[in-house]
Enzyme design. Structure first.
Site, short mmCIF file in Angstrom:
data_model
loop_
_atom_site.label_atom_id
_atom_site.label_comp_id
_atom_site.label_asym_id
_atom_site.label_seq_id
_atom_site.Cartn_x
_atom_site.Cartn_y
_atom_site.Cartn_z
N SER A 206 40.18 31.85 48.13
CA SER A 206 40.84 32.69 47.13
C SER A 206 42.35 32.58 47.13
O SER A 206 43.00 32.82 46.13
CB SER A 206 40.41 34.14 47.33
OG SER A 206 40.65 34.52 48.65
N CYS B 261 43.41 50.00 40.19
CA CYS B 261 43.23 49.94 41.65
C CYS B 261 44.56 49.78 42.37
O CYS B 261 44.63 49.92 43.59
CB CYS B 261 42.21 48.88 42.05
SG CYS B 261 42.42 47.31 41.25
N CYS C 59 28.80 41.11 38.18
CA CYS C 59 27.83 40.44 37.33
C CYS C 59 28.42 39.28 36.55
O CYS C 59 29.59 39.29 36.19
CB CYS C 59 27.26 41.41 36.29
SG CYS C 59 26.40 42.80 37.00
N CYS D 230 44.17 46.48 32.77
CA CYS D 230 43.88 47.60 33.66
C CYS D 230 44.47 47.26 35.03
O CYS D 230 44.26 46.15 35.54
CB CYS D 230 42.37 47.80 33.80
SG CYS D 230 41.93 49.02 35.07
N CYS E 268 37.74 51.37 42.05
CA CYS E 268 37.46 51.00 40.65
C CYS E 268 36.26 51.80 40.15
O CYS E 268 35.26 51.92 40.85
CB CYS E 268 37.16 49.51 40.57
SG CYS E 268 36.73 48.97 38.90
N CYS F 213 40.59 43.72 33.03
CA CYS F 213 40.67 43.84 34.50
C CYS F 213 41.59 42.76 35.06
O CYS F 213 41.25 41.57 35.04
CB CYS F 213 39.27 43.69 35.09
SG CYS F 213 39.28 43.56 36.88
N GLY G 251 28.09 37.15 41.33
CA GLY G 251 27.03 37.99 41.86
C GLY G 251 25.99 37.15 42.54
O GLY G 251 25.51 36.17 41.96
S1 SF4 Z 1 40.43 49.25 38.62
FE1 SF4 Z 1 41.05 47.21 39.37
S2 SF4 Z 1 39.13 46.11 39.68
FE2 SF4 Z 1 38.67 47.87 38.34
S3 SF4 Z 1 38.84 47.14 36.25
FE3 SF4 Z 1 40.84 47.99 36.80
S4 SF4 Z 1 42.00 46.22 37.63
FE4 SF4 Z 1 39.84 45.65 37.60
#
Ligand code: SF4
Length: 467
Positions: free
Chosen positions: A289, A442, A8, A439, A388, A242, A34
């Site tokens: 990318s 993943c 989003c 984070c 995720c 993220c 998105g």
């Molecule tokens: S798990 Fe990966 S894609 Fe999801 S918020 Fe964490 S870093 Fe981002």
């Protein structure tokens, strides 16, 4: 293409006579976040009007629609579905009328306790119109007995867990909310006397607005007739931005989490070259990318960067594919090799990630067919090994090639001469001193916010026993 998908993009503006038109432009800049649906809600100070459409922003709004979306404040949303099936009923903004008045909500993220909250609300008599977790927040808001809009909102968001960047519109206020971990980006800008909130700064650039600051994790920003007010109702929590926003999702011309995406992405490439050097003739990005990381790689390796793969930007959402006659048609329609760059050369291909490996395999094969003497693949992040739960669309763990195969097995499957992924340490070093505030679930399978171990989570995480 074989990628994780951002879900989003958000935009909101307060105090401008062309609020809906500027929101449209803002969403246009955020289209990469998105592509399944888009929507705008606008307020004339008394009533809210909303228009939602499937597909791209550019296709769904007409002069007649803008004539209806009058007023001086507006919010907009582009969506790729995560929680909740796709379709117009799940498109946002979601607009409701309740005891606190009309309110429209736009959400980026995923609530890990949405089902639990929804079950409790349904048991208490709530009737849901969508399958989206965002509607849960509206029900909590509508049921609140708090005497003010701010109080009701605080009561509702305090019950939510997980990832939520929100932009909300009432008849006379624009409100931005970011969860205490700050998973997804949300930033504030100004255009003359108007305030703007949006997912990425590229949306500010398009309308000539200036960047002010990010909405802080755990902050609620209320913009209304009395100016801008900041409320911090949440207990402090460790930040978990993220990191994939920097690796892939965000546009390279944006700043997210206080850093230039282009700078971070280029640094990822430089560190990748240092970690996985290889004698070669040319560095070729997998567009779009891989471009920034390939630039950094080429610079650090002292190699020339050349666009040996050309992307067709005009591929529609669907096309009629021949069954057998043209092999690799699916990838070829999007990317075409430049023989004069690749023929007889030792090529380093640079990309941002490998999800299932299927597209990488086709690209490597295509580059070889174009005459490359060697093909070395370099990936500007570690192997993605876990799904995720914070609002990004990822395949099940069993489908992530990084979770089910060794690096050498992946290399053989893809058909590259060598394969090198950036290390976790190299990726975190590239985002600068704030490395602990990201984070990385993943890549690690270690999750900063617990999620219910229900059937859906089991399916996401369980490894397939037999291929
Ligand atoms: S798990 Fe990966 S894609 Fe999801 S918020 Fe964490 S870093 Fe981002």
């Amino acid at each position: 293409m074989d990628k994780f998908r951002e879900e989003c993009g958000l935009f909101g503006i307060y105090g401008h006579t062309e609020a809906a038109n500027l929101t449209y432009l803002g969403l246009y800049a955020l289209q990469h976040r998105g592509q399944e649906s888009a929507g705008i809600a606008a307020s004339d100070g008394h009533r809210l009007q909303v228009h939602k459409t499937m597909g791209h922003v550019a296709d769904g709004f007409s002069e007649e629609v803008f004539a209806r979306l009058g007023g001086t404040s507006a919010v907009g949303h582009v969506r790729y579905s995560t929680a909740g099936e796709s379709g117009l009923k799940n498109a946002q903004p979601i607009l409701i009328d309740c005891a606190h008045g009309e309110i429209a909500i736009c959400h980026n993220g995923n609530l890990v306790n949405a089902q639990e909250l929804r079950d409790a609300l349904v048991a208490a008599g709530s009737i849901f119109q969508t399958t989206s977790d965002t509607e849960v927040l509206l029900h909590l808001y509508a049921r609140s007995k708090a005497p003010t809009v701010e109080g009701a909102l605080i009561e509702s968001v305090m019950q939510a867990q997980g990832a939520f960047s929100l932009v909300l519109l009432t008849k006379d206020r624009l409100i931005a909310v970011r969860d205490p971990h700050g998973f997804r980006p949300l930033t504030i800008g100004r255009l003359g006397g108007s305030f703007i909130v949006c997912s990425e700064t590229c949306a500010l650039d398009l309308i000539d607005a200036e960047w002010v600051r990010d909405v802080e994790p755990g902050e609620i920003v209320v913009i209304g007739p009395d100016g801008m007010q900041s409320i911090k109702p949440f207990a402090p929590a460790p930040s978990a931005h993220c990191i994939f926003e920097h690796v892939y999702f965000a546009r390279p011309d944006s700043y997210v989490f206080g850093r230039s995406v282009n700078e971070v992405r280029t640094e990822l490439g430089r560190r990748l070259a240092a970690e996985h050097p290889i004698p070669a003739d040319v560095v070729v990005p997998i567009p779009d990318s891989g471009v920034c990381a390939a630039t950094g790689f080429a610079e650090a390796a002292g190699l020339s960067l050349q666009m040996g793969l050309i992307r067709n930007h005009y591929v529609g959402r669907t096309f009629i594919e021949p069954h057998q006659s043209i092999r690799h048609f699916g990838v070829r329609v999007k990317l075409n090799p430049v023989k004069s760059i690749l023929q007889g050369r030792r090529v380093v291909l640079v990309d941002d990630s490998i999800v299932r490996g299927t597209t990488s395999r086709k690209i490597v094969k295509m580059v070889r067919s174009a005459g490359a003497s060697e093909v070395h693949l370099r990936i500007s992040c570690p192997p993605t090994i876990s799904p995720c739960f914070y609002g990004v669309d990822t395949p099940r763990r069993s489908e992530l090639i990084g979770a089910t195969h060794t690096i050498d097995e992946i290399r053989r499957y893809i058909g590259a001469d060598t394969l090198g992924y950036l290390s976790l340490d190299g990726m975190l070093a590239s985002v600068g001193p704030a490395r602990k505030s990201y984070c990385t679930s993943c890549y690690t399978g270690v999750y900063p916010v617990a999620f219910p171990r229900n059937e859906a989570a089991y399916l996401q995480l369980a490894l397939k026993l037999v291929e």
